[in-house]
Design a protein around this motif. Structure first.
Motif, PDB file in Angstrom:
ATOM      1  N   PRO A   3       0.898  -1.233   0.044  1.00  0.00           N
ATOM      2  CA  PRO A   3      -0.087  -0.066   0.164  1.00  0.00           C
ATOM      3  C   PRO A   3       0.741   1.193  -0.067  1.00  0.00           C
ATOM      4  N   GLN A   4       2.023   1.236   0.760  1.00  0.00           N
ATOM      5  CA  GLN A   4       2.866   2.567   0.790  1.00  0.00           C
ATOM      6  C   GLN A   4       3.570   2.781  -0.598  1.00  0.00           C
ATOM      7  N   PHE A   5       3.747   1.765  -1.500  1.00  0.00           N
ATOM      8  CA  PHE A   5       4.117   1.981  -2.623  1.00  0.00           C
ATOM      9  C   PHE A   5       3.166   2.633  -3.645  1.00  0.00           C
ATOM     10  N   ILE A   6       1.826   2.277  -3.539  1.00  0.00           N
ATOM     11  CA  ILE A   6       0.780   2.648  -4.304  1.00  0.00           C
ATOM     12  C   ILE A   6       0.699   4.322  -3.907  1.00  0.00           C
ATOM     13  N   LYS A   7       0.603   4.441  -2.727  1.00  0.00           N
ATOM     14  CA  LYS A   7       0.427   5.857  -2.045  1.00  0.00           C
ATOM     15  C   LYS A   7       1.569   6.668  -2.773  1.00  0.00           C
ATOM     16  N   SER A   8       2.761   6.439  -2.795  1.00  0.00           N
ATOM     17  CA  SER A   8       4.003   6.885  -3.162  1.00  0.00           C
ATOM     18  C   SER A   8       3.845   7.067  -4.650  1.00  0.00           C
ATOM     19  N   PHE A   9       3.600   6.064  -5.469  1.00  0.00           N
ATOM     20  CA  PHE A   9       3.500   6.204  -7.080  1.00  0.00           C
ATOM     21  C   PHE A   9       2.320   7.351  -7.310  1.00  0.00           C
ATOM     22  N   ILE A  10       1.217   7.378  -6.718  1.00  0.00           N
ATOM     23  CA  ILE A  10       0.208   8.376  -6.818  1.00  0.00           C
ATOM     24  C   ILE A  10       0.594   9.692  -6.717  1.00  0.00           C
ATOM     25  N   GLN A  11       1.428   9.810  -5.488  1.00  0.00           N
ATOM     26  CA  GLN A  11       1.906  11.074  -5.149  1.00  0.00           C
ATOM     27  C   GLN A  11       2.999  11.783  -6.266  1.00  0.00           C
ATOM     28  N   VAL A  12       3.792  10.770  -6.740  1.00  0.00           N
ATOM     29  CA  VAL A  12       4.813  11.154  -7.918  1.00  0.00           C
ATOM     30  C   VAL A  12       4.058  11.592  -9.135  1.00  0.00           C
ATOM     31  N   VAL A  13       3.021  10.738  -9.440  1.00  0.00           N
ATOM     32  CA  VAL A  13       2.243  11.062 -10.542  1.00  0.00           C
ATOM     33  C   VAL A  13       1.744  12.380 -10.461  1.00  0.00           C
ATOM     34  N   LYS A  14       0.762  12.661  -9.574  1.00  0.00           N
ATOM     35  CA  LYS A  14       0.355  14.114  -9.157  1.00  0.00           C
ATOM     36  C   LYS A  14       1.183  15.118  -9.220  1.00  0.00           C
ATOM     37  N   GLU A  15       2.513  14.978  -8.777  1.00  0.00           N
ATOM     38  CA  GLU A  15       3.366  15.999  -8.484  1.00  0.00           C
ATOM     39  C   GLU A  15       3.856  16.295 -10.049  1.00  0.00           C
ATOM     40  N   GLN A  16       4.053  15.512 -10.947  1.00  0.00           N
ATOM     41  CA  GLN A  16       4.695  15.512 -12.217  1.00  0.00           C
ATOM     42  C   GLN A  16       3.437  16.026 -13.128  1.00  0.00           C
ATOM     43  N   ILE A  17       2.274  15.838 -12.911  1.00  0.00           N
ATOM     44  CA  ILE A  17       1.092  16.483 -13.522  1.00  0.00           C
ATOM     45  C   ILE A  17       0.969  17.960 -13.244  1.00  0.00           C
ATOM     46  N   VAL A  18       1.293  18.147 -12.303  1.00  0.00           N
ATOM     47  CA  VAL A  18       0.908  19.673 -11.542  1.00  0.00           C
ATOM     48  C   VAL A  18       2.204  20.599 -12.292  1.00  0.00           C
TER      49      VAL A  18
END
Length: 70
Positions: A3-18
């Protein structure tokens, strides 16, 4: 997957999209930002309201050019 990998992955995707970047994952696909302009919506009671513009993240899967995935 953890679950921590999934949360971190989503966070990285959001940061890059921003940052206006696309996120390409080879063999999987691409995440990118899509801007939706202001629209009108008609409510059930007949009123028309303006919906504000918004950005959303879309995913475009990579198309496999082989028959290996059968």
């Amino acid at each position: 997957m953890e679950p921590q990998f999934i949360k971190s992955f989503i966070q990285v995707v959001k940061e890059q999209i921003v940052k206006e970047n696309r996120v390409q994952i080879d063999g999987l696909g691409q995440f990118h930002k899509v801007h939706q302009t202001q629209t009108q919506k008609k409510l059930d009671d007949g009123r028309v309201v303006l919906m504000p513009p918004k950005d959303k993240i879309e995913f475009k899967p990579e198309i496999s050019h082989t028959n290996d995935d059968r």
